[in-house]
Design a protein around this motif. Structure first.
Motif, PDB file in Angstrom:
ATOM      1  N   ALA A  40       0.828  -1.207   0.000  1.00  0.00           N
ATOM      2  CA  ALA A  40       0.000   0.000   0.000  1.00  0.00           C
ATOM      3  C   ALA A  40       0.865   1.259   0.000  1.00  0.00           C
ATOM      4  CB  ALA A  40      -0.944  -0.011   1.209  1.00  0.00           C
ATOM      5  N   ILE A  43       2.386   2.106  -3.396  1.00  0.00           N
ATOM      6  CA  ILE A  43       1.484   2.658  -4.410  1.00  0.00           C
ATOM      7  C   ILE A  43       0.688   3.848  -3.889  1.00  0.00           C
ATOM      8  CG2 ILE A  43       1.364   0.569  -5.800  1.00  0.00           C
ATOM      9  CD1 ILE A  43      -1.222  -0.158  -4.467  1.00  0.00           C
ATOM     10  N   PHE A  45      -1.176   4.372  -0.848  1.00  0.00           N
ATOM     11  CA  PHE A  45      -2.448   4.241  -0.150  1.00  0.00           C
ATOM     12  C   PHE A  45      -2.240   4.031   1.336  1.00  0.00           C
ATOM     13  CE2 PHE A  45      -3.935   3.336  -4.402  1.00  0.00           C
ATOM     14  CZ  PHE A  45      -5.208   3.889  -4.414  1.00  0.00           C
ATOM     15  N   GLU A 138      -2.968  -4.228  -5.358  1.00  0.00           N
ATOM     16  CA  GLU A 138      -2.624  -3.659  -6.649  1.00  0.00           C
ATOM     17  C   GLU A 138      -3.868  -3.544  -7.542  1.00  0.00           C
ATOM     18  OE1 GLU A 138       0.501  -6.288  -7.897  1.00  0.00           O
ATOM     19  OE2 GLU A 138       1.999  -5.266  -6.659  1.00  0.00           O
ATOM     20  N   SER A 141      -6.179  -0.788  -6.269  1.00  0.00           N
ATOM     21  CA  SER A 141      -5.678   0.553  -6.597  1.00  0.00           C
ATOM     22  C   SER A 141      -6.029   0.922  -8.024  1.00  0.00           C
ATOM     23  CB  SER A 141      -4.170   0.644  -6.356  1.00  0.00           C
ATOM     24  OG  SER A 141      -3.436  -0.027  -7.350  1.00  0.00           O
ATOM     25  N   ARG A 145      -8.436   4.097  -8.988  1.00  0.00           N
ATOM     26  CA  ARG A 145      -7.878   5.171  -9.811  1.00  0.00           C
ATOM     27  C   ARG A 145      -8.561   5.299 -11.176  1.00  0.00           C
ATOM     28  NH1 ARG A 145      -1.911   3.857  -7.609  1.00  0.00           N
ATOM     29  NH2 ARG A 145      -1.938   5.387  -5.919  1.00  0.00           N
TER      30      ARG A 145
END
Length: 146
Positions: A40, A43, A45, A138, A141, A145
């Motif tokens: 997390a 990336i 988060f 992953e 995310s 997004r």
């Protein structure tokens, strides 16, 4: 600060590492939490990671995730196959949710082949051990997004 993603874990996962290592391996839940936090962070988060053996607590956390989180990853463990309450809570939370299982539930006992969660999840990852959690973060995310 952006809303976190929740990673929620159901019953008996607190025993990972010692519980049936021939089935679940030797990776502990603390090891999985570290993997999730690192993934997390890499990336971008925030992460809320929790485990409970109580169905009602899991429902409360799912509802909290619906109020506070961008998305959720859930390993409902045995509740996968038994809990309409968890299924309904996920539906009500109305956030992207990915179901994760350490083992391939379809290669195990027949009663494990049915999931109340899968029909209301964005996706399902099973059979990859702890790596499944990284894959779920992953994937989530990407969904968030998009």
């Amino acid at each position: 600060m952006a809303s976190p993603i929740f990673v929620l874990n159901g019953p008996n996962l607190n025993r990972l590492g010692t519980r049936e290592p021939e089935v679940y391996g030797r990776t502990s839940l603390a090891d999985i939490e570290r993997l999730c936090r690192e993934t997390a962070e890499d990336i971008g988060f925030e992460l809320e990671f929790r485990q409970t053996n109580f169905e009602g607590m899991l429902v409360d956390w799912i509802q909290e995730a619906g109020d506070l989180a961008q998305g959720m990853i859930i390993n409902p463990a045995a509740y996968t196959h038994t809990s309409v309450a968890i299924r309904d809570a996920i539906t009500t939370a109305d956030i992207p949710t990915i179901e994760v299982h350490l083992t391939n539930i379809f290669a195990r006992d027949a009663f494990r082949h049915h999931s109340f969660v899968s029909p209301v999840a964005y996706g399902v990852i099973c059979g990859f051990g702890a790596t499944g959690y990284r894959l779920a973060i992953e994937a989530l995310s990407e969904v968030i997004r998009a």
